[in-house]
Design a protein around this motif. Structure first.
Motif, PDB file in Angstrom:
ATOM      1  N   GLY A 311       1.171  12.602   4.636  1.00 61.40           N
ATOM      2  CA  GLY A 311       1.094  12.135   3.248  1.00 61.40           C
ATOM      3  C   GLY A 311       1.591  13.122   2.209  1.00 61.40           C
ATOM      4  N   VAL A 317       7.709  10.429   3.936  1.00 63.33           N
ATOM      5  CA  VAL A 317       7.246   9.230   3.221  1.00 63.33           C
ATOM      6  C   VAL A 317       8.456   8.396   2.802  1.00 63.33           C
ATOM      7  CG1 VAL A 317       6.121   8.372   1.125  1.00 63.33           C
ATOM      8  CG2 VAL A 317       5.055  10.217   2.431  1.00 63.33           C
ATOM      9  N   SER A 329       0.551  12.239  -4.425  1.00 61.60           N
ATOM     10  CA  SER A 329      -0.239  12.209  -3.190  1.00 61.60           C
ATOM     11  C   SER A 329      -1.577  12.897  -3.423  1.00 61.60           C
ATOM     12  CB  SER A 329       0.525  12.947  -2.086  1.00 61.60           C
ATOM     13  OG  SER A 329      -0.308  13.161  -0.977  1.00 61.60           O
ATOM     14  N   ASN A 331      -3.144  14.141  -1.006  1.00 61.99           N
ATOM     15  CA  ASN A 331      -3.342  14.955   0.212  1.00 61.99           C
ATOM     16  C   ASN A 331      -3.213  16.450  -0.021  1.00 61.99           C
ATOM     17  OD1 ASN A 331      -1.976  12.881   2.904  1.00 61.99           O
ATOM     18  ND2 ASN A 331      -3.595  12.498   1.444  1.00 61.99           N
ATOM     19  N   VAL A 356       1.717   3.428   5.476  1.00 58.71           N
ATOM     20  CA  VAL A 356       1.205   4.468   4.580  1.00 58.71           C
ATOM     21  C   VAL A 356       0.268   3.801   3.577  1.00 58.71           C
ATOM     22  CG1 VAL A 356       1.886   6.157   2.818  1.00 58.71           C
ATOM     23  CG2 VAL A 356       3.346   5.795   4.805  1.00 58.71           C
ATOM     24  N   ILE A 497      -0.389   8.267  -2.728  1.00 61.43           N
ATOM     25  CA  ILE A 497      -0.427   8.275  -1.252  1.00 61.43           C
ATOM     26  C   ILE A 497      -1.689   8.983  -0.784  1.00 61.43           C
ATOM     27  CG2 ILE A 497       0.703   9.274   0.785  1.00 61.43           C
ATOM     28  CD1 ILE A 497       3.329   8.683  -0.919  1.00 61.43           C
ATOM     29  N   THR A 500      -1.881   8.258   6.066  1.00 58.91           N
ATOM     30  CA  THR A 500      -0.809   7.665   6.861  1.00 58.91           C
ATOM     31  C   THR A 500      -1.471   7.089   8.116  1.00 58.91           C
ATOM     32  OG1 THR A 500      -0.302   9.929   7.626  1.00 58.91           O
ATOM     33  CG2 THR A 500       1.077   9.018   5.907  1.00 58.91           C
TER      34      THR A 500
END
Ligand code: MEZ
Length: 565
Positions: A311, A317, A329, A331, A356, A497, A500
């Protein structure tokens, strides 16, 4: 030179930090002990007068050298996700060095393999987030010698950022709260959320072993006593620490301590750059690129991949999910899909690799997740005009799609002081200056630029639905609180995001499968690096459960394989 090393050299020479110059372990353990022996623990260093002090953060007890670099410019790690201004670090004018872990060096990898292993162990675990720690602890408890390798300067991975909780059915906590739940319901909710693309065998394990996973965490010292509902679940089954604290920092703290107690050899700044196989494609070890030790091989019969998702890898991505190209994101910067690349290089098969998940509520123009918990405990979601447009408790894919269809593609989460007092994480967002606050709803609408009267009407309708127990507009399944108590708050959010779902294919023993669906002997995987558990869309609270349950399974089976073959 204006750097930390030069400053210490003037005081006591290189020996103030090192045993011998040039002899530094990848984890920089000795150097960090030296920092603390003079400067004290973080609890002593944290300055209560500062609004934000990195020494008292959710990262917990990490290496001082994560941020303070001896021979180069320091790095305020917090700003990888936040954008804190005015937090000046000492020696900021020192020179920046090239990152030690830039790119792959195939020549160095080949040389390390040709030189043969520098050491041998039973199980190597790659990645020290929740899946990796659980695998390592389970393998160690099963009698194996374990090396846990983490590329980052501190452990925790993406799990450290998990806010919501851990989904489990049949726990003591559910009994105490009189929540009626069933394994079949957990399975059905997860399959429905994943649009029935999940591997049902993996989902069955997730549900069946979920309560045992909570007990395991508790046995290691975790507190998972608070219960709430997450999107797509029909009952309250998301477990988290008392007081609504974020789950990730808590369990990572517990797992770090448990791994030390188990005597696990955890190495930071140690990036695995190659899975080594023999002529029969059986795992025989890995090549590590260490920050100070360069490339070397460790031999082992079992390797567990617990490297997380991709991610934070913009290229991956854009390649796998072009419609999310350029999206922010939530992440950690370590979520770069390394395990997927490592496994692909030796013929592993991938499941649902292009799926995703966008989380609907990442702080607008930021990387900070506004947890689903905020909606779970009662916030409503309105568009830029002040109108609700979806059930706040729907699954993430639907909520994200709904926001992206609103004007300007953002939304506001709105709540009152009752919720603010109840949910500690909301106070954290306030601390980060992410909230708008007003004494009346009309004033809040004005500050946030919503249309005249729209928010007042939305809230008065919602409070009526709360009283009658039925949401006439969007059939929201649970309305824990009305919005009545001033002050009122709003936080601006947009999809980002978050997870995943796809990754390496595994079977029920967490063995990684090749493209003919046969196990790659000696290779196991757990957590976000794998595909199959969550189908096309993951439910909130299922990731932490996945990391614990499949981490344990992978670690146990990796130990068995190493010790019995
Ligand atoms: O499981 C998650 O990702 C989760 C619960 C996130 C959140 O919104 O808190």
């Amino acid at each position: 030179k204006n750097d930390l090393a030069s400053f210490h050299k003037e005081m006591g020479g290189c020996k103030s930090c090192h045993t011998q110059p040039g002899k530094v372990s990848d984890s920089e353990t000795y150097e960090n002990q030296q920092c603390k022996s003079c400067h004290g623990e973080y609890s002593a260093l944290a300055n209560p007068k500062l609004k934000l002090d990195p020494h008292a953060s959710h990262l917990g007890d990490i290496n001082c050298t994560s941020c303070h670099k001896g021979h180069e410019k320091p790095k305020l790690y917090c700003n990888e996700c936040h954008s804190f201004k005015g937090l000046e670090m000492p020696f900021n004018s020192a020179k920046t060095k090239e990152p030690w872990d830039k790119g792959w060096d195939n020549d160095a990898i080949s040389k390390a393999i040709a030189a043969g292993p520098k050491e041998t162990t039973d199980v190597i675990v790659v990645g020290a987030g929740s899946a990796g720690f659980n695998a390592a602890i389970a393998a160690k408890k099963a009698g194996a010698q374990v090396v846990l390798l983490e590329k980052g300067p501190f452990s925790g991975g993406n799990s450290m950022l998990a806010a919501g909780g851990y989904n489990a059915v049949g726990t003591t906590q559910q009994k105490e709260h009189k929540v009626d739940d069933k394994i079949e319901w957990f399975v059905e909710d997860t399959m429905k959320g994943g649009r029935y693309a999940n591997d049902p065998k993996l989902v069955q394990i997730l549900a069946e072993q979920s309560a045992e996973g909570i007990k395991w965490l508790e046995s290691l010292g975790a507190n998972m006593d608070d219960l709430k509902r997450s999107g797509g679940a029909r009952v309250d089954r998301t477990h988290r620490p008392t007081g609504g604290l974020s789950v990730g920092p808590h369990i990572i703290d517990v797992l770090r301590k448990a791994s030390v107690k188990e005597g696990i050899d955890t190495r930071l700044n140690s990036k695995v750059v190659k899975l080594v196989v023999d002529e029969d494609q059986k795992i025989v070890g890995v090549v590590v690129h260490g920050k100070h030790s360069d490339h070397y091989m460790i031999a082992a019969k079992s390797v567990v991949l617990a490297t997380g998702g991709y991610g934070f890898n913009k290229e991956m991505v854009a390649f796998y999910r072009p419609t999310f190209k350029g999206m922010t994101s939530s992440n950690n910067i370590t979520s770069t899909g390394d395990g997927i690349e490592l496994a692909k290089a030796i013929g592993a098969s991938m499941t649902d690799i292009d799926w995703v998940q966008a989380h609907p509520t990442v702080g607008k123009d930021s990387r900070i997740l506004i947890s689903e918990t905020v909606r779970g405990v009662g916030a409503i979601m309105v568009n830029k005009d002040g109108n609700r447009f979806v059930s706040e408790l729907t699954t993430r894919d639907k909520a994200s799609d709904a926001i992206l269809k609103q004007p300007e593609q953002y939304a506001w989460l709105v709540f009152d002081n009752e919720l603010y007092k109840k949910a500690k994480m909301v106070q954290g967002y306030d601390h980060l200056d992410m909230l708008e606050k007003a004494n009346t709803i009309a004033e809040l609408a004005k500050i946030t630029g919503m249309k005249d009267n729209a928010l007042e009407k939305t809230i008065s309708n919602y409070n009526r639905y709360f009283k009658q127990g039925k949401d006439e507009d969007f059939a929201r399944e649970q309305m824990p609180l009305p919005l009545e108590k001033a002050p009122f708050y709003a936080v601006k959010v947009a999809p980002g995001i978050h997870h995943t779902m796809g990754g390496v294919a595994i079977d029920t023993k967490a063995e990684v499968l090749d493209i003919q669906s046969k196990p790659l002997v000696g290779l196991f995987a757990a957590g976000e690096v794998t595909g199959g558990v969550h189908g096309y869309n993951r439910l909130g609270g299922n990731a932490v459960a996945d990391t614990v349950i499949f981490g344990k399974i992978a670690g146990t089976n990796a130990a068995k394989h190493a010790l019995e073959t």
